[in-house]
Design an enzyme around this catalytic site. Structure first.
Site, mmCIF file in Angstrom:
data_model
loop_
_atom_site.group_PDB
_atom_site.id
_atom_site.type_symbol
_atom_site.label_atom_id
_atom_site.label_comp_id
_atom_site.label_asym_id
_atom_site.label_seq_id
_atom_site.Cartn_x
_atom_site.Cartn_y
_atom_site.Cartn_z
ATOM 1 N N CYS A 93 0.935 -1.210 0.482
ATOM 2 C CA CYS A 93 0.188 -0.157 -0.434
ATOM 3 C C CYS A 93 1.228 1.587 -0.044
ATOM 4 C CB CYS A 93 -0.791 -0.045 1.393
ATOM 5 S SG CYS A 93 -1.764 1.408 1.482
ATOM 6 N N HIS A 135 -8.989 -3.261 -1.612
ATOM 7 C CA HIS A 135 -7.893 -3.344 -0.810
ATOM 8 C C HIS A 135 -8.435 -1.191 -0.764
ATOM 9 C CE1 HIS A 135 -4.282 -2.072 0.402
ATOM 10 N NE2 HIS A 135 -4.117 -0.577 -0.317
ATOM 11 N N GLU A 136 -8.623 -1.134 -2.140
ATOM 12 C CA GLU A 136 -9.162 0.469 -2.340
ATOM 13 C C GLU A 136 -11.116 0.603 -1.510
ATOM 14 O OE1 GLU A 136 -7.191 1.957 -2.703
ATOM 15 O OE2 GLU A 136 -5.667 0.429 -3.412
ATOM 16 N N HIS A 139 -9.672 1.255 1.654
ATOM 17 C CA HIS A 139 -9.850 2.301 2.111
ATOM 18 C C HIS A 139 -10.145 3.894 2.706
ATOM 19 C CE1 HIS A 139 -5.426 2.685 2.322
ATOM 20 N NE2 HIS A 139 -5.342 1.683 1.216
HETATM 21 CO CO CO Z 1 -3.339 0.853 0.345
#
Ligand code: CO
Length: 176
Positions: A93, A135-136, A139
């Protein structure tokens, strides 16, 4: 537009729940453009708005394409509707530099999202795109991939994460 730098682990904006995108205007396009720039510069394949200090629910992806420029993808207000399977993949990341670890996630997802013009879409995908999207999207909800590691693996990274957290808190103060 305030300074857009990659925010590092320890910066509190990475832990906030981002606000929905409600205006699909030139400002949004400008921020997205800048995010592609920052992401490609850092050799990333995905970047969520909170990672550059914008607490809004959108993200950009640059899908690798052989012998060509990465394909630019944009997702606003993404919501995962369904997921299936299980897959382990080594993640990194841009906000957690120099740390990589295997993360288990569903291998197939169905999501809804809005494009840069605000038009709604649904998408079913697997493989790398499903991985990067999950993953995003994490966030946007204040979740980092290191949160998804086993406690044993995470405790091995404890010192590295503490060092990063100091850096992240400092960058946050500098940008404030
Ligand atoms: Co990331």
């Amino acid at each position: 537009m305030s300074t857009m730098d990659i925010r590092i682990y320890g910066d509190s904006i990475l832990r906030k729940l981002s606000k929905p995108v409600d205006s699909f205007d030139e400002q949004l396009m400008a921020v997205a453009e800048k995010m592609y720039e920052i992401m490609f510069e850092a050799d990333g394949i995905g970047l969520a708005a909170p990672q550059v200090g914008v607490s809004k629910a959108f993200l950009v992806i640059g899908m690798p394409v052989e012998d060509e420029e990465p394909e630019r993808l944009f997702f606003a207000n993404p919501v995962i509707l369904e997921s299936r399977g299980e897959d382990s993949f080594e993640e990194g990341c841009l906000s957690v530099p120099d740390i990589r670890a295997d993360v288990i996630r569903p291998e197939w997802i169905k999501l809804k999202y809005q494009d840069i013009h605000g038009k709604e879409h649904t998408l079913e995908t697997d493989g790398l795109l499903a991985r990067v999207l999950q993953h995003e999207i994490d966030h946007l909800n204040g979740i980092l991939f290191v949160d998804r590691l086993t406690p044993a693996r995470k405790s091995l990274l404890k010192n590295d994460l503490q060092k990063l957290a100091k850096k992240g808190a400092k960058s946050e103060a500098d940008l404030a």
